[in-house]
Design an enzyme around this catalytic site. Sequence first.
Site, mmCIF file in Angstrom:
data_model
loop_
_atom_site.group_PDB
_atom_site.id
_atom_site.type_symbol
_atom_site.label_atom_id
_atom_site.label_comp_id
_atom_site.label_asym_id
_atom_site.label_seq_id
_atom_site.Cartn_x
_atom_site.Cartn_y
_atom_site.Cartn_z
ATOM 1 N N ARG A 541 0.929 -1.189 -0.067
ATOM 2 C CA ARG A 541 -0.048 0.209 0.057
ATOM 3 C C ARG A 541 0.997 1.203 0.006
ATOM 4 N NH1 ARG A 541 -4.910 -0.301 4.394
ATOM 5 N NH2 ARG A 541 -3.379 -1.429 5.465
ATOM 6 N N SER A 605 7.095 -5.494 6.785
ATOM 7 C CA SER A 605 6.342 -6.485 7.657
ATOM 8 C C SER A 605 7.284 -7.860 7.762
ATOM 9 C CB SER A 605 5.165 -6.681 7.328
ATOM 10 O OG SER A 605 4.373 -5.585 7.156
ATOM 11 N N ASP A 659 5.595 -3.600 10.583
ATOM 12 C CA ASP A 659 3.870 -3.274 10.388
ATOM 13 C C ASP A 659 3.472 -3.279 11.875
ATOM 14 O OD1 ASP A 659 2.698 -6.454 9.488
ATOM 15 O OD2 ASP A 659 4.248 -5.969 10.711
HETATM 16 C C1 0WK Z 1 -2.501 -3.945 7.465
HETATM 17 C C2 0WK Z 1 -1.237 -2.980 7.901
HETATM 18 C C3 0WK Z 1 -0.078 -4.068 7.291
HETATM 19 C C4 0WK Z 1 0.203 -5.224 7.910
HETATM 20 C C5 0WK Z 1 -1.399 -6.036 7.525
HETATM 21 C C6 0WK Z 1 -1.673 -7.276 8.073
HETATM 22 O O1 0WK Z 1 -1.297 -1.797 7.280
HETATM 23 O O2 0WK Z 1 1.156 -3.365 7.610
HETATM 24 O O3 0WK Z 1 0.868 -6.009 7.182
HETATM 25 O O4 0WK Z 1 -2.460 -5.158 8.089
HETATM 26 O O5 0WK Z 1 -2.619 -7.997 7.874
HETATM 27 P P1 0WK Z 1 -2.620 -8.959 6.708
HETATM 28 O O6 0WK Z 1 -2.743 -7.927 5.262
HETATM 29 O O7 0WK Z 1 -1.725 -9.902 6.551
HETATM 30 O O8 0WK Z 1 -3.864 -9.676 6.982
HETATM 31 C C1 BGC Z 2 6.767 -11.104 10.064
HETATM 32 C C2 BGC Z 2 6.649 -10.172 10.864
HETATM 33 C C3 BGC Z 2 5.172 -9.180 10.729
HETATM 34 C C4 BGC Z 2 4.251 -10.264 10.835
HETATM 35 C C5 BGC Z 2 2.796 -9.870 10.536
HETATM 36 C C6 BGC Z 2 5.797 -12.006 10.055
HETATM 37 O O1 BGC Z 2 5.670 -13.000 9.348
HETATM 38 O O2 BGC Z 2 8.084 -11.825 10.164
HETATM 39 O O3 BGC Z 2 7.677 -8.971 10.657
HETATM 40 O O4 BGC Z 2 5.016 -8.143 11.617
HETATM 41 O O5 BGC Z 2 4.441 -11.403 9.888
HETATM 42 O O6 BGC Z 2 2.745 -9.139 9.149
#
Ligand code: 0WK
Ligand code: BGC
Length: 937
Positions: A541, A605, A659
Amino acid sequence: MFAVHLVSFFFTKLKEDPTKKVDRFLHAMRLHDDQLSDISARFQAEMKKGLSEESNAAASVRMLPTHVRSTPDGSEKGQFLALDLGGSKFKVLQVKVREGMGIRKGGVEMDEKIYSIPKELRNGRGTELFDHVAESLKDFLLEKNISLEKKHPLAFTFSFPCEQSALNQGSLISWSKNYRARGLKGKDVVQVLRESIDRTGGMDIEVLAMVNDTVATMMTCGFDDQNCEVGLIIGTGTNACYMEELRHVDLVEGDEGRMCVNTEWGGFGDDGALSDYITEFDRDVDAASNNPGKQIFEKMISGMYLGELVRLVVLKMAKVGKLFDGRVSDALRIKGKISTAHVAAMEEYKTGLTNTRNILEELDLTPSEDDCIAVQHISTIVSFRSSNLVAAGLAAILTQIKKNRNQRDLRITVGVDGTVYKTHPQYPKRLHKVVRRLLPECHVRFVLSESGSSKGAALVTAVAQRLASRRHQVDETLSSFRLSQEQLKLVKARMRAGLEAGLKTKGHSAIKMLPSFVYHTPDGTEHGKYLALDLGGTNFRAMLVNFRKGLQQNTRLYHKIYTIPLEIMQGTGEELFDHLAQCVSDFLDYMGMKNARLPAGFTFSFPCEQTAIDTGTLVSWTKGFKATDCEGHDVVNMLREAIKRRNDFELDIAAVVNDTVGTMMSCAYEDPQCEIGMIAGTGTNVCYMEEVKNIEKTEQKKEKTDEDKGTPDEEQDKADAEMLKMCINTEWGGLGDDGSLDDIITPYDTEVDQNSVNPGKQRFEKLTSGMYLGEVVRHVLLDLTRGSLLFRGHVTEALKTRDIFQTKYLSQIESDRLALLQIRSILQQLGLEGNCDDSIIVKEVCGAVSRRAAQLCGAGMAAVVDKIRENRGLDHLDITVGVDGALYKLHPHFSGILKETAKVMAPQCNVTFLPSEEGSGKGAALITAVVRKMQEM
Ligand code: 0WK
Ligand code: BGC
Ligand code: 0WK
Ligand code: BGC
């Protein structure tokens, strides 16, 4: 002489045909077809009332769900004991069912013994009645030399209205017929039976199913005739059941498939629905019964009352001089003196009239020939009405089935049992005839259940056994996912140990505890425009954030989401960062700020070793990323080089944050008490504000201590340092990489780990995060299917396909709002053809896997908050966790279970979870703003 004959002829002609006077006297009982159609329509209305949730409680036709979801499919097999209680005879039986042979082909063997149920037991204490049943069972085992040691599955036919929430449970609603034992209403009669069996002792019985006799009769006849979907009893009592579409049975969850409904039609009219068909004789029978006002329809039909109806009619006609010249004997005044067997006898073809005379003479009456004809006709009318009413009720049920199937010409079989139907000579023919007259377009076959209902009960049990053994094996499979409080305490302790170890040593601890060089949470003074780039687990993003001093509420935020194709995730580092730079360029175009050279915060992240706020060396990829030449490199430099390679915009990357850190900062902007950031999404991770003095591995501290001991300022600095906190990115996803979770890791987890791009790494993450939960579920489903516990044992290609079971499906499947039907269609979309029971098991597997994930995160969080509490020497800590990630935000139960577990595991901490609105991007921008502010000072 001729004159005499003429007179007697006219006299006889004049002398009224005795049946005519009876027809007149009982005209109210002689129902013709439109009355029967009217009654049938009324009954249909009552069925609807009984099926619907709103009106069920007040419905007189109870429409009780039986939890029998299928009629026999021939695969039933096994040896069962059976009890058949509630009809005219109490039977104990042993039933052997051989697979796929059908009753006719001798596939079912039976051995039975009838035991009496004395009146004082039927009207005594309920527990004594059931003790008698249990003692009879034991007597049967002894007499038939059936081993007392072996565990015997038992099928219990109990012919009274029971509310069932499962096949092996049933609360007695009310007694009927000639049973009135005390203390059982509202009680689970299966439990009462179990207790009686335990009290009797010396036998090992497992009561697997309790069914109504109508259900057992339907199953018995269904074993040979797959069209049999209606069970009918016309015996001491009367009742019917049928296979209804589950979507019409509001009281049971799920719209998929069918379920047998026990109509308990005996209660039809208890709410006055039949008042215009009730005659004075019916009222008298009811008033003298042991359940006045109840079972009105039954009292017009069943064997317990037909004889009494005839007696009351005969008594009344005698009293008004229409029989026996008005002479009434005492015997005729006695209740029950004319039984239903008498009625049947009076209607015997040849001997009917003689039987009638004998019966009347036994009542100390001296009937004339006409009297006998008249009384016989009374019996005919009373039993004719009975079969007509049954026909009307059946017509309503068959019409409902016809509608369900949307078939004009229904072809169906009705399984029947009961003494009246079996022994009353004319009854079956009359019933069949009227049903066919009321439903000419239907092909209705009536099958008499030769040997009682216990075969059916055994078949229900065989089906139940198949379902129960499946249940047991599924429970066993899922038991390894069910974590006890002890295990969760251990996980908390191991997490705590991992946090401590990670702070001390550099590099080799499973939990890396990476310093973020973020010392402060925002204080609201941040202002200006910043670009935030956010490489998460699933997408990238780019966003523009504009902070207006002191106006937290209206931070302006524009963002665009870009997907990261798999080949980029697992291509070269250069391609990945070129892709990111491309996205940033597109975003700046979109915002018309190509030349703005904005200060930017980069949320990355993945675990990065940082030595300052604007550098981060990638330790190792996680989640689905595997881009080459990145690990061990500074991700900020890589992005800068990619931007340089494009040479169409410039960016001042001031900070790189994880993140979790970005999320903590975002939420801290709203709630200053927020000092922990948590992601429960594709990956899982937590950061928190740690005391710098505890971060033994950072040089920084050493520097401070060595150089300058002494001056007052120095003391202040020391004090400040004491107070100094830094945000630590724990990377708790690595817990267990040292084997510390091997005692809770299941073989399914091991499979997922071995098939992952980073085997042996991120073990805690692979038990808790969105990237992996779907795969864990798929491996469990695969195993259950290979065990023929699911999808009828068909291991389809779909089931063998990696990542086909996205975690988003868990969220959908586990949502309480989703009916089994919808779960089924999700599975169908995945190419998994299953039935209703399969959907239930899939939902359970999803629940077990996601619950464990939430509990583990809850235990981990408990370790973090307790550490902070102890850091600050507090007995009680109030703290907020900023949280983000699809699993936390979208899964229907994950967040709730996580919170609950954290509360239980860290009772001295009051943890508030604050979902982050704008993701970690805002957090990254805030950190950039703080860095900028610090640099300006
Ligand atoms: C939204 C945050 C981003 C993070 C994500 C984790 O802005 O930094 O990595 O949530 O959620 P996911 O997309 O892995 O479900
Ligand atoms: C990463 C982390 C991150 C988390 C959530 C993990 O796989 O090692 O750095 O914060 O995922 O996105
Ligand atoms: C025989 C069945 C039993 C049922 C009975 C009903 O095995 O389950 O209750 O028929 O008929 P009755 O014995 O009441 O005439
Ligand atoms: C009971 C039913 C039973 C029927 C036939 C009625 O009195 O309420 O549960 O099926 O008798 O035995």
